[in-house]
Design a protein around this motif. Structure first.
Motif, PDB file in Angstrom:
ATOM      1  N   LYS A 143      29.732  65.654  36.742  1.00  0.00           N
ATOM      2  CA  LYS A 143      30.803  65.631  35.743  1.00  0.00           C
ATOM      3  C   LYS A 143      32.146  65.613  36.451  1.00  0.00           C
ATOM      4  N   ASN A 146      36.365  64.200  31.929  1.00  0.00           N
ATOM      5  CA  ASN A 146      35.636  63.974  30.677  1.00  0.00           C
ATOM      6  C   ASN A 146      34.494  62.971  30.826  1.00  0.00           C
ATOM      7  N   ASP A 147      34.147  62.629  32.057  1.00  0.00           N
ATOM      8  CA  ASP A 147      33.095  61.663  32.336  1.00  0.00           C
ATOM      9  C   ASP A 147      31.928  62.341  33.031  1.00  0.00           C
ATOM     10  N   PHE A 149      28.293  61.222  35.214  1.00  0.00           N
ATOM     11  CA  PHE A 149      27.493  60.170  35.841  1.00  0.00           C
ATOM     12  C   PHE A 149      26.064  60.704  35.960  1.00  0.00           C
ATOM     13  N   ILE A 185      32.841  66.478  27.469  1.00  0.00           N
ATOM     14  CA  ILE A 185      32.262  65.173  27.795  1.00  0.00           C
ATOM     15  C   ILE A 185      32.664  64.135  26.743  1.00  0.00           C
ATOM     16  N   GLU A 186      33.100  62.982  27.228  1.00  0.00           N
ATOM     17  CA  GLU A 186      33.442  61.870  26.337  1.00  0.00           C
ATOM     18  C   GLU A 186      32.655  60.605  26.664  1.00  0.00           C
ATOM     19  N   ILE A 187      32.585  60.242  27.947  1.00  0.00           N
ATOM     20  CA  ILE A 187      31.923  59.006  28.360  1.00  0.00           C
ATOM     21  C   ILE A 187      30.797  59.318  29.331  1.00  0.00           C
ATOM     22  N   TYR A 189      28.116  57.615  32.002  1.00  0.00           N
ATOM     23  CA  TYR A 189      27.865  56.464  32.861  1.00  0.00           C
ATOM     24  C   TYR A 189      26.429  56.536  33.375  1.00  0.00           C
ATOM     25  N   PRO A 195      28.488  51.809  30.084  1.00  0.00           N
ATOM     26  CA  PRO A 195      28.643  53.222  29.711  1.00  0.00           C
ATOM     27  C   PRO A 195      28.563  53.394  28.204  1.00  0.00           C
ATOM     28  N   THR A 197      29.536  56.312  24.774  1.00  0.00           N
ATOM     29  CA  THR A 197      30.220  57.529  24.365  1.00  0.00           C
ATOM     30  C   THR A 197      29.200  58.636  24.125  1.00  0.00           C
ATOM     31  N   LYS A 198      29.685  59.854  24.085  1.00  0.00           N
ATOM     32  CA  LYS A 198      28.821  60.989  23.780  1.00  0.00           C
ATOM     33  C   LYS A 198      28.185  60.822  22.400  1.00  0.00           C
TER      34      LYS A 198
END
Length: 209
Positions: A143, A146-147, A149, A185-187, A189, A195, A197-198
């Motif tokens: 993390k 807000n992303d 992986f 968390i928003e995006i 990957y 990608p 969105t949540k």
């Protein structure tokens, strides 16, 4: 300080390699699955980036095939699980034997993620690492702001593959639920494809609106 994320396609297997960088020309590579990845290397050179870390989400061939190149070119500190260390050095565990490549490599400069929530401060940004077993027992997720992986734990529009060695459907569901409930968390990957969105992930994996 703003971060930029650029996605590159790995070869010979279509998977994602991500390059994260900032205005200070510091960079992180995630899942270098291509040997001699000309497009990636040219971008790093053109932007005059210094690759400081290389994150491995899991030890499968299509996500680690370029690790030797990355290490020899940029000498980053690699961040991965102990299981991934074993996978990278074993042609059966990393599945390269099934692609006819028989790739193995021994990483020396690394940080092994041994506990959930392990955090590295990188130029004012926290890199938070979590064990997210399910696709394999070697999986970790990272993390950043807000992303997140997640490697092959979550791929947009596809159910998580858990039938490969050390995969576990129940563990995958727990790991997915945990990642989708991380604060902020928003995006997301994934290791393949675009990608999401949540909200898209919750709707697909758990039928939540």
């Amino acid at each position: 300080m703003k971060l930029f994320i650029k996605r590159f396609e790995n070869r010979p297997v279509d998977s994602n390699c991500f390059l994260i960088f900032n205005e200070q020309h510091r960079a992180i590579v995630i899942d270098p699955g291509t040997q001699n990845h000309t497009e990636l290397y040219e971008f790093i050179r053109e932007e005059n980036l210094k690759v400081e870390y290389c994150i491995i989400t899991h030890g499968h061939f299509d996500h680690v095939y370029g690790i030797e190149d990355i290490v020899s070119r940029y000498n980053p500190k690699c961040i991965l699980s102990n299981e991934s260390l074993a996978y990278i050095g074993n042609i059966k565990k990393n599945l390269s034997v099934f692609y006819g490549k028989q790739f193995s490599y021994q990483i020396e400069n690394y940080i092994a993620v041994c506990e959930d929530g392990y955090t590295i401060n990188w130029d004012g940004h926290e890199l938070e690492f979590y064990h997210t077993k399910g696709h394999t027992d070697s999986c970790i997720s990272c993390k950043i702001n807000n992303d997140v992986f997640v490697g092959d734990l979550m791929i947009k529009g596809e159910k998580t593959v858990t039938k490969l060695p050390s995969g576990n459907k129940g563990m995958a569901e727990k790991s997915i639920n945990r990642m989708l409930n991380l604060a902020g968390i928003e995006i997301i990957y994934g290791g393949h494809g675009e990608p999401m969105t949540k909200m898209e992930a919750k709707k697909f994996f758990f039928n939540e609106n």
